[in-house]
Design a protein around this motif. Structure first.
Motif, PDB file in Angstrom:
ATOM      1  N   GLN A 116     -53.652  34.780  19.372  1.00 18.87           N
ATOM      2  CA  GLN A 116     -53.198  35.749  18.372  1.00 18.87           C
ATOM      3  C   GLN A 116     -51.802  36.274  18.698  1.00 18.87           C
ATOM      4  O   GLN A 116     -51.425  36.393  19.862  1.00 18.87           O
ATOM      5  CB  GLN A 116     -54.171  36.931  18.288  1.00 18.87           C
ATOM      6  CG  GLN A 116     -55.535  36.583  17.727  1.00 18.87           C
ATOM      7  CD  GLN A 116     -56.464  37.793  17.675  1.00 18.87           C
ATOM      8  OE1 GLN A 116     -56.059  38.917  17.970  1.00 18.87           O
ATOM      9  NE2 GLN A 116     -57.724  37.556  17.317  1.00 18.87           N
ATOM     10  N   VAL A 117     -51.061  36.582  17.620  1.00 19.20           N
ATOM     11  CA  VAL A 117     -49.744  37.205  17.750  1.00 19.20           C
ATOM     12  C   VAL A 117     -49.766  38.455  16.879  1.00 19.20           C
ATOM     13  O   VAL A 117     -49.992  38.366  15.663  1.00 19.20           O
ATOM     14  CB  VAL A 117     -48.613  36.265  17.292  1.00 19.20           C
ATOM     15  CG1 VAL A 117     -47.259  36.960  17.420  1.00 19.20           C
ATOM     16  CG2 VAL A 117     -48.629  34.966  18.096  1.00 19.20           C
ATOM     17  N   ALA A 118     -49.546  39.590  17.496  1.00 15.50           N
ATOM     18  CA  ALA A 118     -49.630  40.858  16.778  1.00 15.50           C
ATOM     19  C   ALA A 118     -48.698  40.882  15.572  1.00 15.50           C
ATOM     20  O   ALA A 118     -47.511  40.580  15.684  1.00 15.50           O
ATOM     21  CB  ALA A 118     -49.290  42.020  17.715  1.00 15.50           C
ATOM     22  N   GLY A 119     -49.260  41.220  14.413  1.00 17.10           N
ATOM     23  CA  GLY A 119     -48.452  41.338  13.205  1.00 17.10           C
ATOM     24  C   GLY A 119     -48.265  40.058  12.440  1.00 17.10           C
ATOM     25  O   GLY A 119     -47.586  40.046  11.407  1.00 17.10           O
ATOM     26  N   PHE A 120     -48.847  38.959  12.916  1.00 17.89           N
ATOM     27  CA  PHE A 120     -48.683  37.678  12.238  1.00 17.89           C
ATOM     28  C   PHE A 120     -50.029  36.977  12.079  1.00 17.89           C
ATOM     29  O   PHE A 120     -50.945  37.158  12.889  1.00 17.89           O
ATOM     30  CB  PHE A 120     -47.743  36.760  13.026  1.00 17.89           C
ATOM     31  CG  PHE A 120     -46.326  37.245  13.077  1.00 17.89           C
ATOM     32  CD1 PHE A 120     -45.460  37.008  12.020  1.00 17.89           C
ATOM     33  CD2 PHE A 120     -45.859  37.957  14.181  1.00 17.89           C
ATOM     34  CE1 PHE A 120     -44.151  37.462  12.070  1.00 17.89           C
ATOM     35  CE2 PHE A 120     -44.558  38.415  14.234  1.00 17.89           C
ATOM     36  CZ  PHE A 120     -43.694  38.170  13.179  1.00 17.89           C
ATOM     37  N   ARG A 121     -50.114  36.149  11.069  1.00 16.38           N
ATOM     38  CA  ARG A 121     -51.296  35.332  10.848  1.00 16.38           C
ATOM     39  C   ARG A 121     -51.059  33.950  11.451  1.00 16.38           C
ATOM     40  O   ARG A 121     -50.076  33.278  11.126  1.00 16.38           O
ATOM     41  CB  ARG A 121     -51.598  35.224   9.354  1.00 16.38           C
ATOM     42  CG  ARG A 121     -52.018  36.535   8.706  1.00 16.38           C
ATOM     43  CD  ARG A 121     -52.044  36.421   7.196  1.00 16.38           C
ATOM     44  NE  ARG A 121     -52.941  35.354   6.755  1.00 16.38           N
ATOM     45  CZ  ARG A 121     -52.969  34.887   5.493  1.00 16.38           C
ATOM     46  NH1 ARG A 121     -52.145  35.406   4.586  1.00 16.38           N
ATOM     47  NH2 ARG A 121     -53.810  33.929   5.168  1.00 16.38           N
ATOM     48  N   VAL A 122     -51.965  33.566  12.334  1.00 18.51           N
ATOM     49  CA  VAL A 122     -51.843  32.308  13.074  1.00 18.51           C
ATOM     50  C   VAL A 122     -53.117  31.501  12.872  1.00 18.51           C
ATOM     51  O   VAL A 122     -54.219  32.068  12.817  1.00 18.51           O
ATOM     52  CB  VAL A 122     -51.615  32.576  14.581  1.00 18.51           C
ATOM     53  CG1 VAL A 122     -51.608  31.272  15.374  1.00 18.51           C
ATOM     54  CG2 VAL A 122     -50.324  33.347  14.795  1.00 18.51           C
ATOM     55  N   ALA A 123     -52.995  30.191  12.769  1.00 22.59           N
ATOM     56  CA  ALA A 123     -54.149  29.303  12.644  1.00 22.59           C
ATOM     57  C   ALA A 123     -54.102  28.273  13.766  1.00 22.59           C
ATOM     58  O   ALA A 123     -53.018  27.855  14.194  1.00 22.59           O
ATOM     59  CB  ALA A 123     -54.141  28.595  11.286  1.00 22.59           C
ATOM     60  N   GLY A 124     -55.281  27.860  14.224  1.00 26.38           N
ATOM     61  CA  GLY A 124     -55.283  26.847  15.282  1.00 26.38           C
ATOM     62  C   GLY A 124     -56.668  26.557  15.799  1.00 26.38           C
ATOM     63  O   GLY A 124     -57.657  27.145  15.356  1.00 26.38           O
ATOM     64  N   LYS A 125     -56.747  25.656  16.764  1.00 24.71           N
ATOM     65  CA  LYS A 125     -58.040  25.241  17.303  1.00 24.71           C
ATOM     66  C   LYS A 125     -57.911  24.907  18.781  1.00 24.71           C
ATOM     67  O   LYS A 125     -56.951  24.241  19.208  1.00 24.71           O
ATOM     68  CB  LYS A 125     -58.543  23.999  16.556  1.00 24.71           C
ATOM     69  CG  LYS A 125     -59.924  23.527  16.995  1.00 24.71           C
ATOM     70  CD  LYS A 125     -61.005  24.477  16.537  1.00 24.71           C
ATOM     71  CE  LYS A 125     -62.380  24.072  17.069  1.00 24.71           C
ATOM     72  NZ  LYS A 125     -62.539  24.402  18.506  1.00 24.71           N
ATOM     73  N   THR A 126     -58.887  25.372  19.544  1.00 21.34           N
ATOM     74  CA  THR A 126     -58.973  25.020  20.967  1.00 21.34           C
ATOM     75  C   THR A 126     -59.632  23.661  21.129  1.00 21.34           C
ATOM     76  O   THR A 126     -60.349  23.184  20.256  1.00 21.34           O
ATOM     77  CB  THR A 126     -59.828  26.054  21.715  1.00 21.34           C
ATOM     78  OG1 THR A 126     -61.084  26.187  21.023  1.00 21.34           O
ATOM     79  CG2 THR A 126     -59.155  27.395  21.802  1.00 21.34           C
ATOM     80  N   GLY A 127     -59.393  23.057  22.280  1.00 23.85           N
ATOM     81  CA  GLY A 127     -60.064  21.810  22.613  1.00 23.85           C
ATOM     82  C   GLY A 127     -60.114  21.632  24.125  1.00 23.85           C
ATOM     83  O   GLY A 127     -59.069  21.559  24.772  1.00 23.85           O
ATOM     84  N   THR A 128     -61.317  21.605  24.669  1.00 23.41           N
ATOM     85  CA  THR A 128     -61.491  21.353  26.104  1.00 23.41           C
ATOM     86  C   THR A 128     -62.126  19.979  26.242  1.00 23.41           C
ATOM     87  O   THR A 128     -63.295  19.793  25.888  1.00 23.41           O
ATOM     88  CB  THR A 128     -62.385  22.414  26.765  1.00 23.41           C
ATOM     89  OG1 THR A 128     -61.828  23.710  26.525  1.00 23.41           O
ATOM     90  CG2 THR A 128     -62.485  22.169  28.263  1.00 23.41           C
ATOM     91  N   ALA A 129     -61.363  19.006  26.703  1.00 15.33           N
ATOM     92  CA  ALA A 129     -61.837  17.625  26.748  1.00 15.33           C
ATOM     93  C   ALA A 129     -62.046  17.180  28.186  1.00 15.33           C
ATOM     94  O   ALA A 129     -61.136  17.269  29.017  1.00 15.33           O
ATOM     95  CB  ALA A 129     -60.827  16.701  26.069  1.00 15.33           C
ATOM     96  N   GLN A 130     -63.266  16.735  28.468  1.00 16.40           N
ATOM     97  CA  GLN A 130     -63.523  16.152  29.786  1.00 16.40           C
ATOM     98  C   GLN A 130     -62.905  14.759  29.812  1.00 16.40           C
ATOM     99  O   GLN A 130     -63.060  13.984  28.869  1.00 16.40           O
ATOM    100  CB  GLN A 130     -65.029  16.077  30.052  1.00 16.40           C
ATOM    101  CG  GLN A 130     -65.372  15.828  31.516  1.00 16.40           C
ATOM    102  CD  GLN A 130     -66.868  16.007  31.787  1.00 16.40           C
ATOM    103  OE1 GLN A 130     -67.642  16.213  30.868  1.00 16.40           O
ATOM    104  NE2 GLN A 130     -67.254  15.940  33.044  1.00 16.40           N
ATOM    105  N   LYS A 131     -62.183  14.441  30.870  1.00 13.38           N
ATOM    106  CA  LYS A 131     -61.459  13.176  30.925  1.00 13.38           C
ATOM    107  C   LYS A 131     -62.372  12.028  31.361  1.00 13.38           C
ATOM    108  O   LYS A 131     -63.146  12.158  32.306  1.00 13.38           O
ATOM    109  CB  LYS A 131     -60.269  13.284  31.882  1.00 13.38           C
ATOM    110  CG  LYS A 131     -59.183  14.232  31.404  1.00 13.38           C
ATOM    111  CD  LYS A 131     -58.030  14.317  32.379  1.00 13.38           C
ATOM    112  CE  LYS A 131     -57.276  13.006  32.461  1.00 13.38           C
ATOM    113  NZ  LYS A 131     -56.052  13.126  33.294  1.00 13.38           N
ATOM    114  N   ALA A 132     -62.219  10.928  30.647  1.00 11.19           N
ATOM    115  CA  ALA A 132     -62.953   9.717  31.004  1.00 11.19           C
ATOM    116  C   ALA A 132     -62.119   8.924  32.002  1.00 11.19           C
ATOM    117  O   ALA A 132     -60.938   8.639  31.769  1.00 11.19           O
ATOM    118  CB  ALA A 132     -63.238   8.878  29.769  1.00 11.19           C
TER     119      ALA A 132
END
Length: 565
Positions: A480-496
């Motif tokens: 989050q950024v105060a005063g702004f609208r932000v969109a996004g997605k986390t991703g935790t990937a286990q490595k092969a």
């Protein structure tokens, strides 16, 4: 002895005939073949030497010089043209000019079979003392030395050249033909033994300096990305990190950071793996950052609507005899919360309900499995096996829903998220803003192919809205950024690794865009094998948030204060 008059007459006639032939031949050579033999004589007295033109500069769009050239001098030696008994004397006279000892210079001459450069990148002041030495087989020629005044800054983008001035990595390699220019031909006089001298140099054919390449990079954006990546690596450790900042409407790349970096001026001091740009060459599984693509495919297929409810099975889902656990015991969730809570079971159920052909077509339409076409060498296409390869199993849709059975680059992911940010269009990422000649005139203006529609505008807008909820109420709160609208997605990937997932080896992702409702920038952050903690919500999301806050301030966006119209 009596001379036979008849024989005497014949002798005189023969001599006169021979003389006539000689005179006629001499006249023919001097008058008719004059130009031909003059040319042959000049070939024996002169030689043409190619001299490289100044290599073009590489700058950011705001004028920061990243690579340039300065004219230096190279001293050449040709041992074949020097009597062997004079080699020691030549070595003794040249040694102080090149900063070596006489035995070192002599050893260099002994192991060479002919012409070679004894030293390059010397000051032009060395020309006069070399000329004064008046040594046969020794001379100077102009030499362009490549300089990288910013050191490690943006180095994986810029690249470097080899000893011959040929681009070997980065923009130096991809724009080699533009940067190199055209060599001039210099005619050098030669003495009676056909040894080049420093006398009577003249340009036979003028060259052309290399073009100036202006990148789309903004130096201020690049600095913010590199500084924040260095901070997160210092805080949590890791194998490396990368970040991409791109205009979602045009595909122009404003920042492309890869750490650890290297200094092109001092390559030997850095491991070779630092020479590669992680954003375009390193491929990793995207983890949950891929779930929005699965949601988009389900919406495209019409199997769900933005307001649909999804059964998340209360903790996991059974697929082809395998039980796949969820992060929590979610029950029935609105589609938006499947993304905001990053429900594995919910995403898998969406993938299983979506026709395989639609899922496959959507993934390919987003450009996965293909290079983006960015102007950098060695770009990886990532790893995606399409449905037509007949390699899909019963588990493949579920694996894709989790961001497995596919590997991507950070740039590919940035391009994919630009589709959600710009209303459904696939743009081609680009690093070249302009190409200019030595006088500053534009010879190639940055241009983009017409973007291709891959999502319906309402589908893109629906997914963008869901991604905003990931930041406001889900796993991406740290972005989050105060005063702004932000969109996004986390991703935790286990490595092969070698066909199986290794404990403790992960990639932490965050991909998003801002400010809503009219996003001006897509930003992707990836930390490879973070050590202190590996969850994307604790590693990549905070770094994204700090970068976004600084970038919004940089470009003068004013935050919206609650309660103020």
């Amino acid at each position: 002895m009596t001379l036979n008059p008849r024989r005497f007459q014949l002798l005189i006639a023969g001599l006169l005939a021979g003389a006539t032939v000689v005179v006629v031949r001499l006249a023919y050579v001097q008058l008719v073949q004059h130009e031909l033999w003059l040319s042959e004589a000049e070939k024996q007295q002169e030689t043409l030497v190619p001299v490289d033109a100044p290599r073009g500069t590489i700058t950011t769009r705001d004028g920061l010089l990243l690579a340039g050239s300065v004219e230096k001098v190279a001293i050449y030696v040709n041992p074949k043209r020097i009597p062997r008994d004079r080699w020691s004397l030549v070595a003794q006279k040249l040694a102080p000019l090149v900063g070596r000892t006489p035995p070192q210079v002599l050893a260099e001459m002994q192991r060479r079979n002919g012409f070679f450069y004894l030293a390059k990148g010397l000051s032009p002041e060395v020309v006069e003392p070399v000329t004064r030495l008046n040594l046969r087989g020794v001379g100077t020629l102009p030499w362009q030395q490549r300089l990288y005044p910013m050191g490690t800054f943006a180095a994986p983008v810029v690249g470097f050249v080899n000893a011959e001035g040929q681009g070997q990595a980065g923009v130096e390699a991809s724009c080699q033909n533009l940067l190199a220019g055209e060599a001039s031909l210099v005619r050098l006089s030669r003495d009676g033994k056909r040894i080049p001298t420093q006398l009577d140099e003249q340009t036979e054919k003028p060259g052309r300096p290399g073009f100036q390449v202006v990148l789309t990079l903004d130096a201020r954006v690049q600095w913010i990305l590199e500084e924040e990546l260095a901070r997160i690596l210092e805080e949590v450790g890791g194998k490396g990190a990368t970040a991409v900042a791109m205009d979602p409407a045009t595909g122009e790349i404003l920042g492309l950071a890869s750490l650890p970096s290297y200094d092109p001026q001092n390559l030997a001091s850095y491991p070779k793996e630092t020479w590669h740009h992680r954003a375009v060459e390193t491929v990793l599984e995207p983890g949950s950052t891929f779930k929005p693509i699965v949601v988009a495919a389900a919406l495209q297929a019409g199997v769900v609507r933005p307001d649909s409810l999804v059964d998340c099975s209360g903790g996991g889902v059974q697929v082809a005899g395998f039980f796949i656990r969820d992060h929590a015991r979610y029950g029935i969730l609105p589609l938006a919360q499947v993304l905001s809570f990053s429900s594995n079971a919910g995403a898998i159920r969406l993938a299983l309900r979506t026709p395989a052909t639609t899922l496959d077509e959507t993934i390919q339409a987003f450009g996965f499995g293909k290079t983006t076409g960015v102007e950098l060498p060695a770009e990886s296409p990532g790893l995606y096996r399409p449905l037509s390869s007949r390699s899909w199993s019963a588990l493949t849709p579920a694996g894709l829903a989790l961001g497995q059975e596919i590997s991507v680059t950070a740039l590919q992911l940035a391009r994919a998220y630009a589709v959600f940010a710009n209303g459904g269009l696939l743009v081609r990422p680009t690093l070249i803003h302009q190409v200019r000649d030595a006088t500053g005139h534009t010879v190639v203006a940055g241009g983009q192919p017409t973007p291709r529609r891959v999502l319906a505008p309402d589908v893109a807008a629906a997914v963008a809205s869901m991604l905003e909820r990931v930041v406001t109420e889900g796993t991406g709160k740290a972005a989050q950024v105060a005063g702004f609208r932000v969109a996004g997605k986390t991703g935790t990937a286990q490595k092969a690794v070698e066909g199986s997932y290794k404990s403790g080896r992960h990639a932490a992702w965050f991909a998003g865009f801002f400010p809503l409702p009219q996003p001006r920038m897509v930003l992707v952050v990836c930390v490879d094998e973070p050590e202190a903690t590996y969850w994307a919500a604790e590693v990549a999301a905070p770094a994204f948030g700090r970068m976004a806050a600084r970038l919004l301030q940089l470009f003068g966006h004013v935050p919206k204060v609650e309660g103020v119209a």
